[in-house]
Design an enzyme around this catalytic site. Structure first.
Site, PDB file in Angstrom:
ATOM      1  N   TYR A 215       5.932 -18.638   2.290  1.00  0.00           N
ATOM      2  CA  TYR A 215       6.518 -19.966   2.472  1.00  0.00           C
ATOM      3  C   TYR A 215       7.210 -20.330   1.171  1.00  0.00           C
ATOM      4  O   TYR A 215       7.668 -19.457   0.444  1.00  0.00           O
ATOM      5  CB  TYR A 215       5.405 -20.946   2.892  1.00  0.00           C
ATOM      6  CG  TYR A 215       5.882 -22.315   3.303  1.00  0.00           C
ATOM      7  CD1 TYR A 215       7.009 -22.480   4.097  1.00  0.00           C
ATOM      8  CD2 TYR A 215       5.192 -23.465   2.902  1.00  0.00           C
ATOM      9  CE1 TYR A 215       7.441 -23.740   4.476  1.00  0.00           C
ATOM     10  CE2 TYR A 215       5.613 -24.728   3.287  1.00  0.00           C
ATOM     11  CZ  TYR A 215       6.747 -24.854   4.070  1.00  0.00           C
ATOM     12  OH  TYR A 215       7.164 -26.097   4.435  1.00  0.00           O
ATOM     13  N   ARG A 269      20.063 -26.824   7.847  1.00  0.00           N
ATOM     14  CA  ARG A 269      19.679 -27.389   6.542  1.00  0.00           C
ATOM     15  C   ARG A 269      18.348 -26.783   6.126  1.00  0.00           C
ATOM     16  O   ARG A 269      17.311 -27.423   6.210  1.00  0.00           O
ATOM     17  CB  ARG A 269      19.573 -28.920   6.624  1.00  0.00           C
ATOM     18  CG  ARG A 269      19.503 -29.599   5.268  1.00  0.00           C
ATOM     19  CD  ARG A 269      18.874 -30.960   5.370  1.00  0.00           C
ATOM     20  NE  ARG A 269      17.516 -30.910   5.886  1.00  0.00           N
ATOM     21  CZ  ARG A 269      16.436 -30.654   5.127  1.00  0.00           C
ATOM     22  NH1 ARG A 269      16.558 -30.397   3.847  1.00  0.00           N
ATOM     23  NH2 ARG A 269      15.242 -30.639   5.682  1.00  0.00           N
ATOM     24  N   LYS A 287       6.810 -20.873   8.681  1.00  0.00           N
ATOM     25  CA  LYS A 287       6.059 -22.064   9.092  1.00  0.00           C
ATOM     26  C   LYS A 287       5.033 -21.726  10.178  1.00  0.00           C
ATOM     27  O   LYS A 287       3.910 -22.224  10.159  1.00  0.00           O
ATOM     28  CB  LYS A 287       7.022 -23.134   9.599  1.00  0.00           C
ATOM     29  CG  LYS A 287       7.647 -24.021   8.517  1.00  0.00           C
ATOM     30  CD  LYS A 287       6.640 -24.999   7.962  1.00  0.00           C
ATOM     31  CE  LYS A 287       7.217 -25.914   6.911  1.00  0.00           C
ATOM     32  NZ  LYS A 287       7.991 -27.030   7.437  1.00  0.00           N
ATOM     33  N   GLU A 358      12.355 -28.054  12.953  1.00  0.00           N
ATOM     34  CA  GLU A 358      12.312 -27.675  11.543  1.00  0.00           C
ATOM     35  C   GLU A 358      13.723 -27.454  10.982  1.00  0.00           C
ATOM     36  O   GLU A 358      14.516 -26.682  11.535  1.00  0.00           O
ATOM     37  CB  GLU A 358      11.499 -26.387  11.375  1.00  0.00           C
ATOM     38  CG  GLU A 358      11.326 -25.930   9.947  1.00  0.00           C
ATOM     39  CD  GLU A 358      10.457 -26.873   9.132  1.00  0.00           C
ATOM     40  OE1 GLU A 358      10.617 -26.911   7.898  1.00  0.00           O
ATOM     41  OE2 GLU A 358       9.608 -27.568   9.729  1.00  0.00           O
ATOM     42  N   ASP A 359      14.034 -28.142   9.899  1.00  0.00           N
ATOM     43  CA  ASP A 359      15.254 -27.919   9.113  1.00  0.00           C
ATOM     44  C   ASP A 359      16.532 -28.009   9.931  1.00  0.00           C
ATOM     45  O   ASP A 359      17.452 -27.191   9.778  1.00  0.00           O
ATOM     46  CB  ASP A 359      15.173 -26.580   8.377  1.00  0.00           C
ATOM     47  CG  ASP A 359      14.277 -26.667   7.152  1.00  0.00           C
ATOM     48  OD1 ASP A 359      13.863 -27.776   6.798  1.00  0.00           O
ATOM     49  OD2 ASP A 359      13.979 -25.627   6.548  1.00  0.00           O
ATOM     50  N   ASP A 381       8.724 -31.900  11.264  1.00  0.00           N
ATOM     51  CA  ASP A 381       7.929 -31.793  10.040  1.00  0.00           C
ATOM     52  C   ASP A 381       8.681 -32.325   8.830  1.00  0.00           C
ATOM     53  O   ASP A 381       8.077 -32.891   7.921  1.00  0.00           O
ATOM     54  CB  ASP A 381       7.524 -30.337   9.812  1.00  0.00           C
ATOM     55  CG  ASP A 381       6.622 -30.176   8.601  1.00  0.00           C
ATOM     56  OD1 ASP A 381       5.621 -30.900   8.515  1.00  0.00           O
ATOM     57  OD2 ASP A 381       6.932 -29.345   7.726  1.00  0.00           O
ATOM     58  N   ASP A 382       9.996 -32.150   8.783  1.00  0.00           N
ATOM     59  CA  ASP A 382      10.771 -32.632   7.643  1.00  0.00           C
ATOM     60  C   ASP A 382      10.723 -34.152   7.538  1.00  0.00           C
ATOM     61  O   ASP A 382      10.735 -34.704   6.439  1.00  0.00           O
ATOM     62  CB  ASP A 382      12.231 -32.172   7.764  1.00  0.00           C
ATOM     63  CG  ASP A 382      12.345 -30.674   7.901  1.00  0.00           C
ATOM     64  OD1 ASP A 382      11.915 -29.967   6.982  1.00  0.00           O
ATOM     65  OD2 ASP A 382      12.832 -30.205   8.940  1.00  0.00           O
ATOM     66  N   ASN A 523      12.402 -28.833  -2.506  1.00  0.00           N
ATOM     67  CA  ASN A 523      12.183 -27.393  -2.448  1.00  0.00           C
ATOM     68  C   ASN A 523      13.520 -26.667  -2.388  1.00  0.00           C
ATOM     69  O   ASN A 523      14.505 -27.225  -1.932  1.00  0.00           O
ATOM     70  CB  ASN A 523      11.365 -27.035  -1.189  1.00  0.00           C
ATOM     71  CG  ASN A 523       9.911 -27.411  -1.316  1.00  0.00           C
ATOM     72  OD1 ASN A 523       9.293 -27.163  -2.332  1.00  0.00           O
ATOM     73  ND2 ASN A 523       9.358 -28.020  -0.271  1.00  0.00           N
TER      74      ASN A 523
END
Length: 675
Positions: A215, A269, A287, A358-359, A381-382, A523
């Site tokens: 990760y 992203r 993830k 996610e992203d 989650d973001d 990150n």
């Protein structure tokens, strides 16, 4: 003695015989022919033959001399289950490579037979002395040192004892020869490809040590170079070319009837790295493994998905090795109709499956969450996971300083989906726990974007998600000016602007309060607003620190120069404390949806799990080495909450009293790898 049967063809033999049968035939040949016996047909396949010398079986192709044997035909495909998935991939013409090292010929031969080295040596080379000699010769020719002696371990729940199970896959052995973090990432993927059970055992037993390589921060580099790496995808690509048959594509997944958790991205992203297209599969793969490592979701129930809709990054479109669709991303109806087909197909395929977004791009992420959060069990989650771990960090940090949560003034540097999601959850916490009206709660939270302070005078230029935080304040163009003028007590970085928490900014934060909370959450590590060492030095050790990516601990010499000094451990506000527990609790209770209140409860529960001693040393959260115990407590709390609030269903075992409480229930259902 009966005459030997005529030798059968490859089609008759190779595809029908398993590795264990091949080993038994070799042993019978040794026993019947003795030390001086002649040649026997090689059970592996092809025209190669083996000669028997003493108690050793040596192939005439010279494998033990370091030559690569020629593969004859395609190997039989192993059944898709945990007992037989250690073999090579059917049709592969060469063994896998790990961390830049060529795979051993010995490993390739074992993949032909479908058995592990320990089983092979214990069955064929029966005499201990011969096994020892053979092992010494093999490792003298191998491209890496001998492994450490095997050890017996215990693992599992409180009452589960796996005494006698032997493992040799220590982290340092897997990483031996790996020079960079990316090499370690590849080494772990290589282990997963060769021996999934050994990999899962390492993932569960040594989570804290391998986490940085599966990760953040390493996964960011892996996503950037995904198409250029010699790796095999472990997830499912659903592309624009699958329109009209997405449901069929989902149903084709090998473990489709078992899938209960999905992580999906479109790669627009990825972390702070932007549009990586099909390379976004790396983040879904990373993830989804944390569901198993942190919360104990069985790996066969987990599926990483990348929606390949193209990319707008020119360097990827021009890269001849790029694996994704060579087209620009669609917009508007074309894009959202494809996403809707995917979601509706998922509901038809697995109606009680958890979906984690996610992203996705900033605007897309809010649109998808707003549209589907009440249609199925899903979360982003973001937006929500990051918000929850951030809130937990604030609550834990306030245990170290004077002042109530309702008295804090919070400044976000960065106003993307992660930042605004955090702000909304903090405002909801103030409203829910302290009775502060939601509009008033938002006024205690400030945002800065690339153009300065988000305020009412910029209203016509702001994106929709920023508007609730556009307060009637004078515009300020830079971070230092905002810190000095509005005096925040909590500074949170979600800007991906490395070094933006300068010495002047950090010292100005200390002028506002005795112990400021400094959270550079961006990150990967290269995008962090400051390091732990910088924050500690520029606040004279007074800051309460948490970061998105890990930083090493810092040892401060004792004032008198005697002793070993004091070591401070920077907290990592890792979403893995939150999203696996939230997801598995939703799965176990078959929750219909996941409201924001769930993330409030997760944050409050996590914030209370660190001991006072850990807090004094900087650990706002329990050590990641205890992540499964931490997740179990959060899951138990959330399962109770889901059922009490009517979002989930209490299982029969608890309704009948067969199991005592939620904690016992969730621990019993946490996956533990075993042989």
């Amino acid at each position: 003695m009966e005459a030997r049967q005529p030798r059968r063809s490859l089609q008759q033999r190779g595809r029908a015989k398993s590795g264990s049968q091949a080993i038994r035939r070799s042993r019978r040949a040794i026993k019947e022919r003795g030390p001086s016996g002649g040649g026997v047909a090689n059970p592996v396949g092809g025209g190669r033959r083996t000669s028997v010398e003493g108690s050793k079986v040596v192939t005439q192709c010279g494998a033990l001399a370091g030559k690569r044997p020629r593969q004859i035909g395609k190997a039989p495909k192993a059944p898709n289950n945990d007992d037989d998935d250690e073999g090579f991939q059917a049709g592969s013409d060469h063994p896998r490579e790990v961390a830049g090292r060529p795979a051993l010929v010995h490993d390739q031969q074992l993949r032909f037979s479908g058995v592990e080295e320990e089983e092979h040596s214990s069955k064929v080379f029966a005499k201990p002395l011969e096994r020892k000699k053979r092992q010494e010769r093999f490792y003298s020719e191998a491209p890496f040192p001998k492994p450490r002696p095997k050890r017996t371990i215990r693992e599992g729940g409180e009452n589960e004892d796996l005494a006698g199970v032997m493992v040799s896959n220590e982290v340092d052995e897997v990483f031996r020869g790996a020079k960079t973090d990316l090499d370690k990432y590849l080494a772990l993927r290589g282990l997963h490809a060769r021996n999934p059970r050994a990999y899962r055992r390492l993932l569960v037993e040594r989570t804290e040590e391998v986490l940085p390589y599966i990760y953040t921060p390493t996964v960011g580099e892996a996503c950037q170079k995904y198409s250029n790496l010699d790796i095999e995808t472990t997830g499912l690509y659903v592309t624009l070319e699958d329109r009209g048959r997405v449901l069929e594509k989902l149903r084709s997944w090998k473990n489709g009837n078992e899938v209960r958790a999905i992580v999906v991205t479109d790669g627009e992203r990825i972390l702070g790295l932007g549009d990586l297209g099909a390379g976004g599969m790396g983040i879904s793969e990373g993830k989804i493994q944390l569901y198993t490592a942190a919360a104990g979701v069985p790996p066969d129930q987990c599926l990483p998905i990348c929606l390949d809709v193209g990319t707008n990054r020119e360097s990827l479109l021009e890269d001849p090795e790029y694996k994704g669709l060579r087209r620009r991303r669609p917009m508007g109806v074309e894009y959202y109709s494809f996403l809707d087909e995917f979601v509706q197909a998922l509901r038809a395929w697995r109606p009680h499956c958890l979906l984690q977004f996610e992203d996705f791009g900033n605007h897309t992420a809010f649109v998808l969450l707003g549209k589907y959060r009440n249609q199925l069990c899903c979360f982003n989650d973001d937006i929500q996971g990051t918000a929850s771990i951030n809130l937990a960090g604030i609550l834990a940090g306030l245990r170290l300083k004077e002042g109530a949560f309702s008295e804090q003034k919070i400044l976000f540097h960065g106003a993307g989906e992660a930042g605004v999601g955090c702000g909304e959850l903090i405002a909801l916490a103030l409203s829910t726990w302290h009775g502060v009206p939601l509009p008033e709660a938002r006024k205690r939270i400030l945002f800065m974007d690339s153009k300065g302070l988000v305020c009412k005078s910029r209203l016509s230029q702001l994106q929709d998600h920023k508007v609730p935080f556009a307060h009637d304040l004078e515009h300020a163009p830079d971070l230092l000016q905002v810190v000095r003028k509005h005096k925040p007590t909590v500074l949170i970085g979600v800007s991906t602007q490395a070094g933006s928490f300068t010495e002047e900014v950090l010292r100005a934060m200390c002028e506002n309060c005795n112990r400021p909370l400094i959270f550079p959450l961006s990150n990967p590590t290269s995008k962090a607003e400051c390091t732990f060492e910088e924050a500690f030095a520029h606040t004279d050790g007074r800051c309460i620190f948490a970061s998105g990516s890990p930083f090493p601990p810092l040892t401060v010499p004792s004032p008198d120069g005697m002793g070993q000094g004091t070591t401070y451990h920077p907290a990592q506000a890792n979403n893995a404390y939150i999203f696996p527990a939230v997801g598995y609790a939703a799965i176990l209770t078959e929750a219909s949806c996941i409201p924001d209140d769930v993330f409030l409860e997760a944050a409050k529960c996590l914030a209370g799990l660190s001991s006072d001693e850990d807090l004094e040393r900087g650990r706002l959260f329990p050590p990641f080495s205890k992540i499964r115990e931490t997740s179990a407590h959060i899951m138990a709390h959330l399962c109770q909450f889901f059922c009490d609030e009517g979002y989930g269903t209490k299982p029969q075992e608890l309704r009948t009293g067969e199991e005592a409480d939620w904690l016992q229930y969730v621990k019993k259902r946490m996956y533990n790898p075993s042989y």
